[in-house]
Enzyme design. Structure first.
Site, mmCIF file in Angstrom:
data_model
loop_
_atom_site.group_PDB
_atom_site.id
_atom_site.type_symbol
_atom_site.label_atom_id
_atom_site.label_comp_id
_atom_site.label_asym_id
_atom_site.label_seq_id
_atom_site.Cartn_x
_atom_site.Cartn_y
_atom_site.Cartn_z
ATOM 1 N N HIS A 112 -18.181 51.497 -22.702
ATOM 2 C CA HIS A 112 -19.054 52.431 -23.424
ATOM 3 C C HIS A 112 -20.500 51.954 -23.461
ATOM 4 O O HIS A 112 -21.228 52.237 -24.398
ATOM 5 C CB HIS A 112 -18.511 52.645 -24.841
ATOM 6 C CG HIS A 112 -17.117 53.178 -24.836
ATOM 7 N ND1 HIS A 112 -16.825 54.493 -24.576
ATOM 8 C CD2 HIS A 112 -15.924 52.546 -24.993
ATOM 9 C CE1 HIS A 112 -15.510 54.665 -24.598
ATOM 10 N NE2 HIS A 112 -14.943 53.487 -24.852
ATOM 11 N N GLU A 139 -27.938 30.478 -29.669
ATOM 12 C CA GLU A 139 -28.473 29.436 -30.555
ATOM 13 C C GLU A 139 -28.987 28.220 -29.801
ATOM 14 O O GLU A 139 -30.097 27.764 -30.044
ATOM 15 C CB GLU A 139 -27.366 28.924 -31.496
ATOM 16 C CG GLU A 139 -27.071 29.784 -32.686
ATOM 17 C CD GLU A 139 -25.934 29.201 -33.507
ATOM 18 O OE1 GLU A 139 -26.106 29.073 -34.722
ATOM 19 O OE2 GLU A 139 -24.871 28.852 -32.958
ATOM 20 N N CYS A 152 -36.689 24.740 -44.735
ATOM 21 C CA CYS A 152 -37.592 23.714 -45.267
ATOM 22 C C CYS A 152 -36.821 22.577 -45.945
ATOM 23 O O CYS A 152 -35.765 22.799 -46.530
ATOM 24 C CB CYS A 152 -38.534 24.322 -46.289
ATOM 25 S SG CYS A 152 -39.460 25.714 -45.671
ATOM 26 N N LYS A 168 -30.497 24.962 -40.290
ATOM 27 C CA LYS A 168 -29.099 24.713 -40.630
ATOM 28 C C LYS A 168 -28.701 25.446 -41.906
ATOM 29 O O LYS A 168 -27.607 25.983 -42.014
ATOM 30 C CB LYS A 168 -28.897 23.204 -40.821
ATOM 31 C CG LYS A 168 -27.501 22.787 -41.208
ATOM 32 C CD LYS A 168 -26.623 22.741 -40.000
ATOM 33 C CE LYS A 168 -25.174 22.562 -40.332
ATOM 34 N NZ LYS A 168 -24.316 23.061 -39.254
ATOM 35 N N ARG A 185 -32.200 20.405 -40.461
ATOM 36 C CA ARG A 185 -32.255 21.690 -41.159
ATOM 37 C C ARG A 185 -33.110 22.699 -40.406
ATOM 38 O O ARG A 185 -33.006 23.898 -40.648
ATOM 39 C CB ARG A 185 -32.842 21.494 -42.568
ATOM 40 C CG ARG A 185 -31.966 20.674 -43.472
ATOM 41 C CD ARG A 185 -32.728 20.212 -44.695
ATOM 42 N NE ARG A 185 -33.160 21.293 -45.549
ATOM 43 C CZ ARG A 185 -32.497 21.730 -46.617
ATOM 44 N NH1 ARG A 185 -31.347 21.182 -46.927
ATOM 45 N NH2 ARG A 185 -32.966 22.707 -47.346
ATOM 46 N N LYS A 226 -23.306 31.051 -29.902
ATOM 47 C CA LYS A 226 -23.589 29.670 -29.494
ATOM 48 C C LYS A 226 -24.534 29.667 -28.285
ATOM 49 O O LYS A 226 -25.442 28.844 -28.198
ATOM 50 C CB LYS A 226 -22.291 28.929 -29.135
ATOM 51 C CG LYS A 226 -21.474 28.526 -30.338
ATOM 52 C CD LYS A 226 -22.053 27.297 -31.013
ATOM 53 C CE LYS A 226 -21.571 27.115 -32.439
ATOM 54 N NZ LYS A 226 -22.108 28.046 -33.437
ATOM 55 N N ASN A 246 -39.720 24.913 -51.303
ATOM 56 C CA ASN A 246 -38.706 25.629 -50.502
ATOM 57 C C ASN A 246 -38.518 26.981 -51.147
ATOM 58 O O ASN A 246 -38.387 27.055 -52.371
ATOM 59 C CB ASN A 246 -37.342 24.923 -50.563
ATOM 60 C CG ASN A 246 -37.270 23.743 -49.648
ATOM 61 O OD1 ASN A 246 -38.235 23.390 -49.000
ATOM 62 N ND2 ASN A 246 -36.110 23.112 -49.623
ATOM 63 N N GLY A 247 -38.434 28.027 -50.353
ATOM 64 C CA GLY A 247 -38.195 29.346 -50.926
ATOM 65 C C GLY A 247 -39.338 30.284 -50.596
ATOM 66 O O GLY A 247 -40.136 30.017 -49.693
ATOM 67 N N GLU A 291 -18.629 34.600 -31.338
ATOM 68 C CA GLU A 291 -19.065 33.239 -31.640
ATOM 69 C C GLU A 291 -19.568 32.541 -30.373
ATOM 70 O O GLU A 291 -20.573 31.819 -30.403
ATOM 71 C CB GLU A 291 -17.901 32.461 -32.285
ATOM 72 C CG GLU A 291 -18.137 30.991 -32.553
ATOM 73 C CD GLU A 291 -19.307 30.695 -33.495
ATOM 74 O OE1 GLU A 291 -19.867 31.628 -34.096
ATOM 75 O OE2 GLU A 291 -19.683 29.523 -33.581
ATOM 76 N N TRP A 347 -40.304 25.380 -42.417
ATOM 77 C CA TRP A 347 -39.795 26.391 -41.497
ATOM 78 C C TRP A 347 -40.561 27.663 -41.866
ATOM 79 O O TRP A 347 -40.360 28.228 -42.940
ATOM 80 C CB TRP A 347 -38.297 26.544 -41.704
ATOM 81 C CG TRP A 347 -37.610 27.447 -40.745
ATOM 82 C CD1 TRP A 347 -37.119 27.112 -39.509
ATOM 83 C CD2 TRP A 347 -37.278 28.832 -40.935
ATOM 84 N NE1 TRP A 347 -36.527 28.208 -38.924
ATOM 85 C CE2 TRP A 347 -36.614 29.276 -39.778
ATOM 86 C CE3 TRP A 347 -37.487 29.743 -41.970
ATOM 87 C CZ2 TRP A 347 -36.150 30.571 -39.630
ATOM 88 C CZ3 TRP A 347 -37.035 31.041 -41.815
ATOM 89 C CH2 TRP A 347 -36.373 31.435 -40.651
HETATM 90 C C1 G6P Z 1 -27.441 29.191 -40.027
HETATM 91 C C2 G6P Z 1 -26.753 28.116 -39.222
HETATM 92 C C3 G6P Z 1 -25.427 28.623 -38.712
HETATM 93 C C4 G6P Z 1 -24.576 29.114 -39.875
HETATM 94 C C5 G6P Z 1 -25.314 30.162 -40.705
HETATM 95 C C6 G6P Z 1 -24.573 30.473 -41.992
HETATM 96 O O1 G6P Z 1 -27.795 30.256 -39.209
HETATM 97 O O2 G6P Z 1 -27.561 27.729 -38.133
HETATM 98 O O3 G6P Z 1 -24.748 27.601 -38.026
HETATM 99 O O4 G6P Z 1 -23.403 29.693 -39.362
HETATM 100 O O5 G6P Z 1 -26.598 29.654 -41.082
HETATM 101 O O6 G6P Z 1 -24.566 29.312 -42.779
HETATM 102 P P1 G6P Z 1 -23.514 28.991 -43.896
HETATM 103 O O7 G6P Z 1 -23.986 27.681 -44.465
HETATM 104 O O8 G6P Z 1 -23.582 30.092 -44.900
HETATM 105 O O9 G6P Z 1 -22.190 28.895 -43.241
#
Ligand code: G6P
Length: 618
Positions: free
Chosen positions: A514, A498, A2, A613, A27, A495, A100-101, A491, A74
């Protein structure tokens, strides 16, 4: 997650709120809304499910009024919908709030407040937890409190971390902002005869660089001329705004099609900025300045634990490698959200390193609180956001200096975090005597080559695009790596999930036999990370096993590796790196592959569905 904006001043609030919300889009959100208050106390609340363009399309006439608040939501409690979107008003219609929260005790508060609503023949208008907040404030106002007192009393009733902005019909010249716990920040921006609030800086920068970060427990009363901040049991104060140096140009997309692409191409520069002045060669030193822990303190550390979430957790996994190999110290990594709720055995001689690009991820902050409260262990944070909550909780910070990262999927802050972890390993290794001067020099010399490794990896964009086109309809990917490349496999898979919405699993190649191997067939492509390091032969065996199941292989290995190229269906050659630094060579290529798969599928790369984000809820 949010986003909050607010405005009070001589201009019309509506367009400024909408513009601010656009700047917070990155965000992540699924509905949005604004509420505008005019001089005569008329309130207009406009909200819509979907993107901001849906909200804008629904506004026939922009409401007049010089004060207002806005929100990108969100969804947590209640589906994304028009009625669940913020702002929310009290049943009297006089108090309007965005939040927010999470109000963790909202069910019991709804029950408590329900009878007075029913007395008025009203009920709850949404399924959100938020709606109790304006109602609680309104009840306190009815009891004769000032707005600040009412807001403080209402926040006192909430369990959970929350940040709110609000206004009251009776006072069209003011808006209010408050923070309780770590639910993301609120920044107050100082203009000329106008004031702004926002969840983070990008929304403010077109208007002002003079800001004040609201602290936990503070309530700000904001009018066109400035802000007064109330803290519990202390006299109110007029805070001095600080100047921020963020360059608005740095957050514009420029010629790039997506922020993610722009930020991937910024990686060589971002890495140079992270490393600058921290990897000195003559005499050799790592992280000599701007780091609050002394060599003596580092010598008393017996173990290092690196924690994070998402992409930052993958950086933490690689950090463990370097801490063990370079610093010769027992090291481990952990997922912050799991760490918090286990019974980890750590003591005051464990150094806890939190990796969090935003510095606001609630699980990481929660873990940091626990470390402080239960063990008082020394803490370092690696973050891109100066002044973020995590920097306040840590004993020492390593700022990434990557510049603002707007794309939801972290890219440049990932490589920046890696460089910071490597420097930290060098610093601890030197302090503990695990590295002599020559070894430190050599380690730092290697690190200084990583911007160019990444730069050369980025030159493979065309090839990645071609390969991606062959797999636009693949429903799954397996990504294999070994050793220090295993976290990069994870990672890469993250990606793909995501931004490309492809199911992908990152696996340690030795583990493939396995379970995952049972999935493989001609329709199940496998990305294999196989540079010429100590585990190359084992990776080659894994690739053979994949090929024997007719699964297509996309191999990423050293430039000119014909043996690997012959075994694979597709091959991408990255510049040769020492075996501790291959993550830097591989990262841009796996990012580009995921990017081009998403592009070929026509997806919303900068704002992937359901993602945020900065994750400020548990
Ligand atoms: C969200 C973002 C990711 C990020 C993760 C952790 O999921 O989309 O890109 O890696 O949060 O965020 P931070 O700010 O703690 O690195």
């Amino acid at each position: 997650m949010c986003g909050i904006v607010g405005y009070v001043g001589h201009q019309s609030a509506g367009p400024i709120l909408l513009e601010g919300l656009h700047r917070l889009e990155y965000r992540g959100y699924d509905s949005s809304g604004i509420a505008v208050l005019d001089r005569d106390g008329a309130i207009a609340v406009l909200k819509r499910q979907g993107k901001l363009r849906d909200l804008e399309a629904a506004i026939d006439v922009m409401p007049a009024g010089g004060a207002g608040i806005g929100h990108t939501r969100w969804a947590t409690h209640g589906v994304p919908s028009d009625r669940n979107a913020h702002p929310h008003a009290s049943s009297s219609g006089d108090v309007v709030v965005v939040q927010n929260g999470i109000v963790e005790n909202y069910r019991s508060l709804k029950v408590e407040l329900e009878s007075s609503l029913l007395d008025r023949g009203q009920g709850w208008l949404s399924e959100t937890d938020t709606e109790v907040i304006p109602e609680l404030i309104a009840r306190e106002l009815d009891r004769g409190c000032s707005f600040v007192e009412a807001l403080r009393a209402a926040l006192g009733r909430l369990q959970g971390a929350n940040a709110v902005a609000a206004f009251h019909r009776a006072d069209p010249s003011r808006i209010y902002a408050a923070r309780k716990g770590s639910a993301g920040g609120i920044v107050i921006g100082y203009g000329d005869g106008e004031m702004f609030i926002a969840s983070d800086l990008p929304a403010l920068l077109p208007h002002t660089t003079a800001v004040y970060h609201l602290e936990d427990g503070e309530i700000a009363t904001i009018d066109a001329e400035g802000a007064v901040v109330d803290r519990a049991n202390q006299p109110p104060l007029r805070p001095q705004p600080q100047r921020v140096e963020l360059d608005p140009v740095a957050i514009a997309r420029g010629p790039y099609r997506h922020f993610m692409l722009k930020e991937m191409y910024e990686q060589p520069r971002a890495l140079s900025d992270t490393i600058r002045g921290r990897a000195r060669l003559d005499p050799p030193s790592a992280l000599a300045d701007e780091f609050n822990l002394t060599d003596n303190q580092l010598r008393s550390v017996e173990r290092v634990l690196v924690i994070g979430m998402g992409t930052s957790l993958h950086a933490a996994m690689i950090g463990r490698w370097w801490l063990e190999r370079i610093a010769g110290i027992p090291a481990d990594f952990d997922n912050a959200s799991e760490f918090r709720f286990r019974a980890p055995v750590i003591g005051s001689s464990t150094l806890v390193v939190s990796v969090t690009q935003s510095g606001e991820t609630i699980d990481t902050l929660g873990a940091m609180d626990q470390v402080r409260e239960r063990w008082g262990a020394p803490q370092v944070v690696i973050t891109n956001v100066d002044g973020s909550e995590a920097t306040r909780k840590a004993d020492a910070s390593i700022l990434l200096r990557c510049g603002p990262e707007v794309g939801v999927a972290s890219t440049k802050t990932f490589v920046g975090s890696l460089a910071a972890l490597y420097l930290l390993a060098c610093r601890i290794g030197r302090a503990r005597g695990a590295l002599d001067e020559t070894e430190l020099t050599e380690s730092l010399e290697h690190l200084l080559t990583v911007p160019s490794l990444v730069e050369r990896g980025l030159q493979l964009s065309e090839q990645c695009s071609e390969i991606a086109k062959s797999y636009t309809s693949a429903a799954n990917f397996l990504v294999l790596g070994r050793g220090i490349e295993h976290p990069i496999a994870m990672e890469a898979a993250l990606k793909c999930k995501e931004i490309s919405y492809v199911h992908a699993e990152g696996y340690a190649a030795g583990e493939m036999k396995h379970g995952p191997i049972a999935l493989l067939d001609q329709k199940f492509p496998v990305i294999a990370l196989a540079t010429r390091g100590p585990l190359f032969d084992k990776m080659m065996s894994a690739i053979q096993q994949v090929s024997a199941r007719q699964a297509p292989v996309i191999a990423i290995g050293d430039e000119g590796d014909t043996e690997l190229a012959e075994l694979a269906d597709h091959y991408l050659g990255v510049p040769h790196a020492t075996d501790l630094l291959t993550p830097f060579a591989l990262t841009p290529v796996v990012q580009l592959l995921a990017y081009h798969i998403a592009l070929a599928r026509g997806l919303d790369i900068d704002q992937p569905r359901n993602l945020a984000k900065t994750v400020t809820v548990e």
